[in-house]
Scaffold this active site. Structure first.
Site, PDB file in Angstrom:
ATOM      1  N   GLY A  13     -46.163 -51.388  -7.445  1.00 36.15           N
ATOM      2  CA  GLY A  13     -45.400 -51.649  -8.669  1.00 36.15           C
ATOM      3  C   GLY A  13     -45.712 -50.736  -9.845  1.00 36.15           C
ATOM      4  CG  MET A  90     -41.983 -50.486   1.000  1.00 33.45           C
ATOM      5  SD  MET A  90     -41.688 -48.748   0.598  1.00 33.45           S
ATOM      6  CE  MET A  90     -42.181 -48.003   2.150  1.00 33.45           C
ATOM      7  NE  ARG A  91     -35.879 -56.530   3.769  1.00 37.11           N
ATOM      8  CZ  ARG A  91     -35.636 -56.893   5.021  1.00 37.11           C
ATOM      9  NH1 ARG A  91     -36.551 -56.764   5.940  1.00 37.11           N
ATOM     10  NH2 ARG A  91     -34.466 -57.396   5.367  1.00 37.11           N
ATOM     11  CG  LEU A  93     -31.056 -52.840  -0.430  1.00 31.12           C
ATOM     12  CD1 LEU A  93     -30.874 -52.228  -1.806  1.00 31.12           C
ATOM     13  CD2 LEU A  93     -31.264 -54.352  -0.533  1.00 31.12           C
ATOM     14  CG  ASN A 107     -34.887 -45.717  -4.310  1.00 34.70           C
ATOM     15  OD1 ASN A 107     -35.842 -46.453  -4.591  1.00 34.70           O
ATOM     16  ND2 ASN A 107     -34.936 -44.850  -3.306  1.00 34.70           N
ATOM     17  CG  HIS A 109     -37.155 -40.304  -2.233  1.00 40.93           C
ATOM     18  ND1 HIS A 109     -37.503 -41.139  -1.192  1.00 40.93           N
ATOM     19  CD2 HIS A 109     -37.367 -39.036  -1.784  1.00 40.93           C
ATOM     20  CE1 HIS A 109     -37.878 -40.413  -0.147  1.00 40.93           C
ATOM     21  NE2 HIS A 109     -37.807 -39.136  -0.480  1.00 40.93           N
ATOM     22  CD  GLU A 142     -21.870 -48.996   2.733  1.00 41.90           C
ATOM     23  OE1 GLU A 142     -21.584 -48.708   3.907  1.00 41.90           O
ATOM     24  OE2 GLU A 142     -21.103 -49.552   1.941  1.00 41.90           O
ATOM     25  CG  ASP A 145     -34.400 -42.055   0.592  1.00 42.58           C
ATOM     26  OD1 ASP A 145     -34.354 -43.060  -0.144  1.00 42.58           O
ATOM     27  OD2 ASP A 145     -35.331 -41.847   1.388  1.00 42.58           O
ATOM     28  CB  ALA A 173     -42.656 -36.311 -11.806  1.00 39.76           C
TER      29      ALA A 173
HETATM   30  C1  GRF Z   1     -43.013 -44.511  -5.101  1.00 39.18           C
HETATM   31  O1  GRF Z   1     -43.579 -43.288  -4.702  1.00 39.18           O
HETATM   32  C2  GRF Z   1     -41.512 -44.477  -4.975  1.00 39.18           C
HETATM   33  O2  GRF Z   1     -40.983 -43.211  -5.182  1.00 39.18           O
HETATM   34  C3  GRF Z   1     -41.292 -44.871  -3.533  1.00 39.18           C
HETATM   35  O3  GRF Z   1     -42.265 -45.847  -3.282  1.00 39.18           O
HETATM   36  C4  GRF Z   1     -43.380 -45.651  -4.156  1.00 39.18           C
HETATM   37  C5  GRF Z   1     -43.580 -46.940  -4.885  1.00 39.18           C
HETATM   38  O4  GRF Z   1     -44.690 -46.914  -5.724  1.00 39.18           O
HETATM   39  N1  GRF Z   1     -39.925 -45.318  -3.334  1.00 39.18           N
HETATM   40  P1  GRF Z   1     -44.881 -48.058  -6.790  1.00 39.18           P
HETATM   41  O5  GRF Z   1     -44.851 -49.380  -6.032  1.00 39.18           O
HETATM   42  O6  GRF Z   1     -43.782 -47.951  -7.789  1.00 39.18           O
HETATM   43  O7  GRF Z   1     -46.234 -47.801  -7.387  1.00 39.18           O
END
Ligand code: GRF
Length: 203
Positions: A13, A90-91, A93, A107, A109, A142, A145, A173
């Protein structure tokens, strides 16, 4: 009326924290009204609780994705969210969820998409030997990334980087661009031309 944000998490988080801090500082363009996790022990839930934000845990185990996502959708609708932020969720959608919040799911990434989608993007970039990687905030469609890119920040890969040191700089970043992108979206300053996001005014 203040815009309402729902955040989905599965773990640490730190991006959620960046959003919370921006909201506190008045630079997020909206309020985080609910944080939902599919992992009961996600440390991000404690960050939300410390900030006085309502949290919801929904266990995905043993449930079909569509059924689970309808449940998530109901939680977010109940909280009347304008924007759904994925922050280490981590899923994948389901299409039904994406359609329900069309253009309103975003999102972050840890690579310069479209390079290195999927898991462990920082290690993928490091192993490939790229000289520049970075962070991307994108709208979610859908596929994995693949949605329109709102903001990116480049991060140099140094010769003595390890996947871990690179990931740490990319994370900084992420924390800079995620709140900025959320604000641009909530202020209605992003216009989508095919898959190019055109930002009006200074980003
Ligand atoms: C981050 O690197 C984000 O880009 C990826 O998952 C990680 C989550 O980190 N999707 P956090 O839970 O926000 O610390």
């Amino acid at each position: 009326m203040a815009k309402r944000i729902g955040v989905l998490i599965s773990g640490r988080g730190s991006n959620l924290q960046a959003l919370i801090d921006a909201a506190r500082g008045g630079t997020l363009g909206g309020d985080i009204v609910v944080v939902v996790s599919n992992v009961e022990t996600a440390p991000g839930l404690d960050r939300a609780r410390s900030a006085g934000i309502p949290t919801v845990f929904r266990d995905h185990r043993g449930r079909h994705r569509e059924d689970y996502d309808r449940d998530l959708e109901a939680v977010l609708v109940e909280h009347q969210v304008d924007l759904v932020c994925l922050a280490g969720y981590m899923r994948l959608l389901s299409p039904g969820f994406i359609q329900a919040f069309a253009g309103r799911v975003v999102n972050v990434h840890p690579s310069l998409l479209p390079a290195f989608p999927g898991l462990d993007a920082q290690r993928q970039a490091w192993s490939h030997g790229v000289k520049v990687s970075g962070a991307t905030v994108h709208l979610v469609d859908e596929a994995l990334d693949s949605g329109p890119i709102v903001l990116q920040e480049a991060v140099r890969v140094e010769d003595d980087d390890t996947p871990e040191t690179l990931a740490a700089r990319i994370l900084e970043a992420e924390h800079r661009i995620y709140p900025k992108a959320v604000r641009l979206l909530l202020e209605g300053r992003c216009h989508i031309d095919d898959r190019r996001v055109i930002v009006s005014g200074n980003a």
